[in-house]
Design an enzyme around this catalytic site. Structure first.
Site, PDB file in Angstrom:
ATOM      1  CB  THR A 196      -0.809  -0.215   1.100  1.00  0.00           C
ATOM      2  OG1 THR A 196      -1.372  -0.860   1.153  1.00  0.00           O
ATOM      3  CG2 THR A 196      -1.883   1.122   1.769  1.00  0.00           C
ATOM      4  CG  PHE A 221      -4.900 -17.243  -7.919  1.00  0.00           C
ATOM      5  CD1 PHE A 221      -6.552 -16.481  -7.334  1.00  0.00           C
ATOM      6  CD2 PHE A 221      -5.470 -17.176  -9.130  1.00  0.00           C
ATOM      7  CE1 PHE A 221      -7.139 -15.032  -8.612  1.00  0.00           C
ATOM      8  CE2 PHE A 221      -5.699 -17.148 -10.001  1.00  0.00           C
ATOM      9  CZ  PHE A 221      -6.569 -16.085  -9.598  1.00  0.00           C
ATOM     10  CG  ASN A 239      -6.562 -12.248  -2.525  1.00  0.00           C
ATOM     11  OD1 ASN A 239      -6.860 -13.155  -2.345  1.00  0.00           O
ATOM     12  ND2 ASN A 239      -5.278 -11.563  -3.020  1.00  0.00           N
ATOM     13  CB  CYS A 281      -2.126 -10.587  -0.837  1.00  0.00           C
ATOM     14  SG  CYS A 281      -0.123 -10.607  -0.796  1.00  0.00           S
TER      15      CYS A 281
HETATM   16  P1  NAD Z   1       8.039 -10.012  -1.491  1.00  0.00           P
HETATM   17  O1  NAD Z   1       8.335  -8.755  -0.576  1.00  0.00           O
HETATM   18  O2  NAD Z   1       8.361 -11.880  -0.586  1.00  0.00           O
HETATM   19  O3  NAD Z   1       9.353 -10.137  -3.038  1.00  0.00           O
HETATM   20  C1  NAD Z   1       9.414  -9.610  -3.476  1.00  0.00           C
HETATM   21  C2  NAD Z   1      10.225  -8.895  -3.459  1.00  0.00           C
HETATM   22  O4  NAD Z   1      10.925  -8.379  -4.964  1.00  0.00           O
HETATM   23  C3  NAD Z   1      11.322  -8.923  -2.482  1.00  0.00           C
HETATM   24  O5  NAD Z   1      12.352  -9.560  -2.109  1.00  0.00           O
HETATM   25  C4  NAD Z   1      12.609  -7.773  -3.274  1.00  0.00           C
HETATM   26  O6  NAD Z   1      13.904  -7.305  -3.195  1.00  0.00           O
HETATM   27  C5  NAD Z   1      12.500  -7.568  -4.960  1.00  0.00           C
HETATM   28  N1  NAD Z   1      12.304  -6.326  -5.822  1.00  0.00           N
HETATM   29  C6  NAD Z   1      11.512  -5.116  -5.415  1.00  0.00           C
HETATM   30  N2  NAD Z   1      11.829  -4.864  -6.367  1.00  0.00           N
HETATM   31  C7  NAD Z   1      12.374  -4.925  -7.507  1.00  0.00           C
HETATM   32  C8  NAD Z   1      13.294  -4.684  -8.419  1.00  0.00           C
HETATM   33  N3  NAD Z   1      12.889  -3.965  -9.192  1.00  0.00           N
HETATM   34  N4  NAD Z   1      14.328  -5.482  -8.748  1.00  0.00           N
HETATM   35  C9  NAD Z   1      14.798  -6.460  -8.398  1.00  0.00           C
HETATM   36  N5  NAD Z   1      13.948  -7.327  -7.700  1.00  0.00           N
HETATM   37  C10 NAD Z   1      13.159  -6.795  -6.865  1.00  0.00           C
HETATM   38  O7  NAD Z   1       6.739 -10.290  -2.199  1.00  0.00           O
HETATM   39  P2  NAD Z   1       5.649 -11.398  -2.399  1.00  0.00           P
HETATM   40  O8  NAD Z   1       4.670 -11.983  -1.032  1.00  0.00           O
HETATM   41  O9  NAD Z   1       6.235 -12.244  -2.723  1.00  0.00           O
HETATM   42  O10 NAD Z   1       4.700 -10.721  -2.749  1.00  0.00           O
HETATM   43  C11 NAD Z   1       4.542 -10.296  -4.716  1.00  0.00           C
HETATM   44  C12 NAD Z   1       3.781 -10.067  -5.393  1.00  0.00           C
HETATM   45  O11 NAD Z   1       2.835 -11.372  -5.309  1.00  0.00           O
HETATM   46  C13 NAD Z   1       3.045  -8.780  -4.899  1.00  0.00           C
HETATM   47  O12 NAD Z   1       1.343  -7.871  -5.439  1.00  0.00           O
HETATM   48  C14 NAD Z   1       1.634  -9.787  -3.644  1.00  0.00           C
HETATM   49  O13 NAD Z   1       0.252  -9.320  -3.367  1.00  0.00           O
HETATM   50  C15 NAD Z   1       1.694 -10.768  -4.497  1.00  0.00           C
HETATM   51  N6  NAD Z   1       0.940 -12.410  -4.308  1.00  0.00           N
HETATM   52  C16 NAD Z   1       1.497 -12.993  -3.213  1.00  0.00           C
HETATM   53  C17 NAD Z   1       1.495 -14.066  -2.860  1.00  0.00           C
HETATM   54  C18 NAD Z   1       1.589 -14.174  -1.518  1.00  0.00           C
HETATM   55  O14 NAD Z   1       1.461 -15.162  -0.865  1.00  0.00           O
HETATM   56  N7  NAD Z   1       2.622 -13.603  -0.704  1.00  0.00           N
HETATM   57  C19 NAD Z   1       0.619 -14.816  -3.106  1.00  0.00           C
HETATM   58  C20 NAD Z   1      -0.187 -14.352  -4.143  1.00  0.00           C
HETATM   59  C21 NAD Z   1       0.313 -13.058  -5.244  1.00  0.00           C
HETATM   60  C1  UGA Z   2      -4.804 -15.407   0.466  1.00  0.00           C
HETATM   61  C2  UGA Z   2      -5.365 -16.089  -0.480  1.00  0.00           C
HETATM   62  O1  UGA Z   2      -6.344 -17.103   0.013  1.00  0.00           O
HETATM   63  C3  UGA Z   2      -4.508 -16.365  -1.467  1.00  0.00           C
HETATM   64  O2  UGA Z   2      -5.360 -17.603  -2.209  1.00  0.00           O
HETATM   65  C4  UGA Z   2      -4.074 -15.429  -2.049  1.00  0.00           C
HETATM   66  O3  UGA Z   2      -3.096 -15.965  -3.129  1.00  0.00           O
HETATM   67  C5  UGA Z   2      -3.064 -14.512  -1.335  1.00  0.00           C
HETATM   68  O4  UGA Z   2      -4.005 -14.323   0.475  1.00  0.00           O
HETATM   69  C6  UGA Z   2      -2.746 -13.499  -2.224  1.00  0.00           C
HETATM   70  O5  UGA Z   2      -2.808 -13.176  -2.903  1.00  0.00           O
HETATM   71  O6  UGA Z   2      -1.775 -13.644  -1.439  1.00  0.00           O
HETATM   72  P1  UGA Z   2      -2.773 -15.827   2.444  1.00  0.00           P
HETATM   73  O7  UGA Z   2      -2.587 -14.852   2.835  1.00  0.00           O
HETATM   74  O8  UGA Z   2      -1.229 -16.833   2.532  1.00  0.00           O
HETATM   75  O9  UGA Z   2      -3.511 -16.715   0.828  1.00  0.00           O
HETATM   76  O10 UGA Z   2      -3.050 -16.897   3.494  1.00  0.00           O
HETATM   77  P2  UGA Z   2      -5.023 -17.320   3.407  1.00  0.00           P
HETATM   78  O11 UGA Z   2      -5.086 -19.183   4.126  1.00  0.00           O
HETATM   79  O12 UGA Z   2      -5.961 -16.910   2.984  1.00  0.00           O
HETATM   80  O13 UGA Z   2      -4.789 -16.630   5.328  1.00  0.00           O
HETATM   81  C7  UGA Z   2      -4.640 -15.376   5.411  1.00  0.00           C
HETATM   82  C8  UGA Z   2      -5.623 -14.873   7.155  1.00  0.00           C
HETATM   83  O14 UGA Z   2      -7.066 -15.579   6.877  1.00  0.00           O
HETATM   84  C9  UGA Z   2      -4.327 -15.951   8.178  1.00  0.00           C
HETATM   85  O15 UGA Z   2      -4.297 -14.584   8.818  1.00  0.00           O
HETATM   86  C10 UGA Z   2      -5.838 -17.010   8.141  1.00  0.00           C
HETATM   87  O16 UGA Z   2      -5.557 -17.217   9.350  1.00  0.00           O
HETATM   88  C11 UGA Z   2      -7.575 -15.982   7.996  1.00  0.00           C
HETATM   89  N1  UGA Z   2      -8.374 -17.129   7.914  1.00  0.00           N
HETATM   90  C12 UGA Z   2      -8.079 -17.220   6.627  1.00  0.00           C
HETATM   91  C13 UGA Z   2      -9.399 -16.489   9.212  1.00  0.00           C
HETATM   92  O17 UGA Z   2      -9.206 -15.980   9.662  1.00  0.00           O
HETATM   93  N2  UGA Z   2     -10.206 -17.894   8.734  1.00  0.00           N
HETATM   94  C14 UGA Z   2      -9.844 -18.665   7.510  1.00  0.00           C
HETATM   95  O18 UGA Z   2     -11.529 -19.780   7.924  1.00  0.00           O
HETATM   96  C15 UGA Z   2      -9.602 -18.770   6.860  1.00  0.00           C
END
Ligand code: NAD
Ligand code: UGA
Length: 441
Positions: free
Chosen positions: A94, A162, A224, A276
């Protein structure tokens, strides 16, 4: 078009696991994951027990592919030059300043990726949005790429991820669906097909859906929002259950047995955490406002507001239980990760709940099986408003029975290892109370 060389920019919770799985499932494709953070790259190349991301099964996948067709590197330029297909999996937090601060997604990192691609590319590339992005971001990326293109052609696809943390490898092996958005031009559709061919190595055809770019981008935010909405809905009802004597567990079960509703994601909790849900819903709220859809914006904003309410309510309950003040009380907080089976504590409810307990005067002990001590300290430093926060806080290396003799033990994260604790006996014999998530319901 047959892809032989993939680059992924961003070696985080998404880039690391997704690329490790692509490398494992596509042994003929060279996959290079790059990151601006050299320490992180070092860790990805280091011992499998210390990878920067903890996920069940990840070390095994990395162990099988690393050094064969999976590489982690800080040579961003070299990896971009070599690849035919480039994933952008950088963070999109954000915004903290400027227009849309506190709501809109900060696209600085994605823009800087696009600039690097434009700068270093010497041949045509397929550029893929793996990060979660506001709808119509592909337009901006296209502008950046075309401004600096030197005649090179870029096709931009949206392929949101996802996976959920804690089950990432399972989710990647057996995805509910893979979504690919591309331009409806012939070159756009060729690029879509190139990505479909990669996923077809392990994902059944009927689970790969292709759409236009905007539907794909927006589907991710909407998914999400819908998931988080279920949690806020059930959490809001947990408050009403307490007033009326209804049981939230029984309610969840009864509601979830309607096949139109379904049983998943209906567990009442301290509130959702993770990097997220909150940021993606706020982003959705911002987008709705931007397009003048005020009622729609307010509807989704309420999901985040109920989540804040639930975290406050949980902490308040513990404080009230102790007569309104926690001065002189010692509280053990079990779990700092935002959910079990991850070392990620971003937006963990533990951060807010513990702060409220601390501010009410409690001495705090914290234990988590996977979140590093330095991360816990830095969460406290960064996100607590209390300035003196470090006095009267201990972070434990393990949980010993004597630690559980404190006045209260709060289980925030439902790690398996906490399930084995003998709650009833300690409550009976030590006069000590364990308040767990379930107590809310
Ligand atoms: P993260 O912070 O774990 O990883 C991002 C990485 O990108 C960092 O290591 C950072 O150093 C690197 N980075 C940033 N800018 C850069 C640049 N210009 N060049 C090279 N490296 C760079 O983030 P994340 O949790 O992997 O999430 C990444 C994206 O995926 C986000 O948009 C998030 O919303 C989405 N997403 C995350 C999850 C999840 O479970 N964490 C699931 C689905 C989608
Ligand atoms: C979530 C989505 O489930 C993924 O599909 C998506 O890709 C991801 O966000 C993303 O875009 O980052 P994540 O946040 O890793 O995944 O984990 P979740 O299992 O969704 O749990 C999220 C939060 O909800 C946790 O704090 C969990 O404890 C809570 N939760 C989950 C509840 O409080 N109640 C439930 O029934 C399920």
């Amino acid at each position: 078009m047959k892809i032989k060389n993939i680059c992924c920019i961003g070696a985080g919770y998404v880039g690391g696991p997704t690329m490790a799985v692509i490398a494992l499932k596509c042994p003929n494709i060279k996959v290079t994951v790059v990151d601006a953070n050299t320490e992180k790259i070092k860790a990805w190349n280091g011992p499998l027990v210390n990878l920067p991301v903890y996920e069940p099964g990840l070390a095994d996948v990395v162990g099988k592919a690393r050094g064969k067709n999976l590489f982690f590197s800080d040579d961003i330029k070299g990896a971009i030059e070599q690849a035919e297909m480039i994933f952008m999996a950088v963070n999109t937090p954000t915004k903290t300043s400027g227009e849309g601060a506190g709501m809109a997604a900060d696209l600085t990192y994605i823009e800087s990726c696009a600039k690097d691609i434009a700068k270093y590319a010497k041949s045509d590339k397929i550029v893929i949005e793996k990060s979660t992005l506001p709808v119509r971001t592909a337009e901006k990326i296209k502008d950046i790429l075309e401004e600096n293109s030197n005649g090179i052609k870029f096709e931009i696809l949206s392929n949101p991820e996802f996976l959920a943390e804690g089950t990432a490898i399972k989710d990647l092996f057996k995805s509910d669906r893979v979504l690919i958005g591309g331009d409806m031009t012939s070159s756009g559709q060729l690029a879509v097909q190139a990505l479909v061919d990669i996923y077809r190595n392990w994902i059944p055809k009927e689970k790969i859906i292709t759409t236009n770019v905007w539907s794909s981008e927006l589907s991710k935010l909407a998914s999400n929002a819908m998931l988080a909405q279920r949690i806020s809905s059930i959490n809001s009802l947990s408050a009403l259950c307490e007033k009326t004597g209804a049981d939230i567990g029984e309610l969840s079960k009864a509601i979830g047995m309607d096949h139109r509703i379904g049983p998943h994601f209906l567990n009442a909790s301290v509130g959702f955490g993770g990097s997220c849900f909150k940021k993606d819903i706020l982003n959705l709220v911002y987008l709705c406002k931007f397009y003048g859809l005020i009622e729609v914006a307010e509807y989704w904003h309420q999901v985040v507001k109920i989540n804040d309410y639930q975290k406050n309510r949980f902490a308040q309950k513990i404080i009230e239980y102790c007569g309104g003040r926690l001065k002189g009380k010692k509280i053990t907080v079990l779990g700092w990760a935002f959910k079990a089976n991850t070392n990620d504590s971003r937006e963990s409810p533990a951060i807010n709940v513990t702060e409220m307990l601390y501010n009410a005067g409690a001495d705090i002990e914290i234990y988590d099986p996977m979140v590093e001590k330095k991360t816990i300290y830095s969460d406290i430093k960064l996100y607590w408003r209390s300035k003196k926060a470090s006095e009267n806080i201990t972070i434990l290396d393990e949980v010993k029975p004597e630690d559980l003799k404190n006045d209260i033990t709060v289980i925030i994260t439902e790690w398996d290892e906490f399930k084995g604790l003998d709650y009833s006996k300690t409550k009976l014999f030590d006069g000590r109370y364990i308040i767990s998530n379930e107590m809310i319901g």
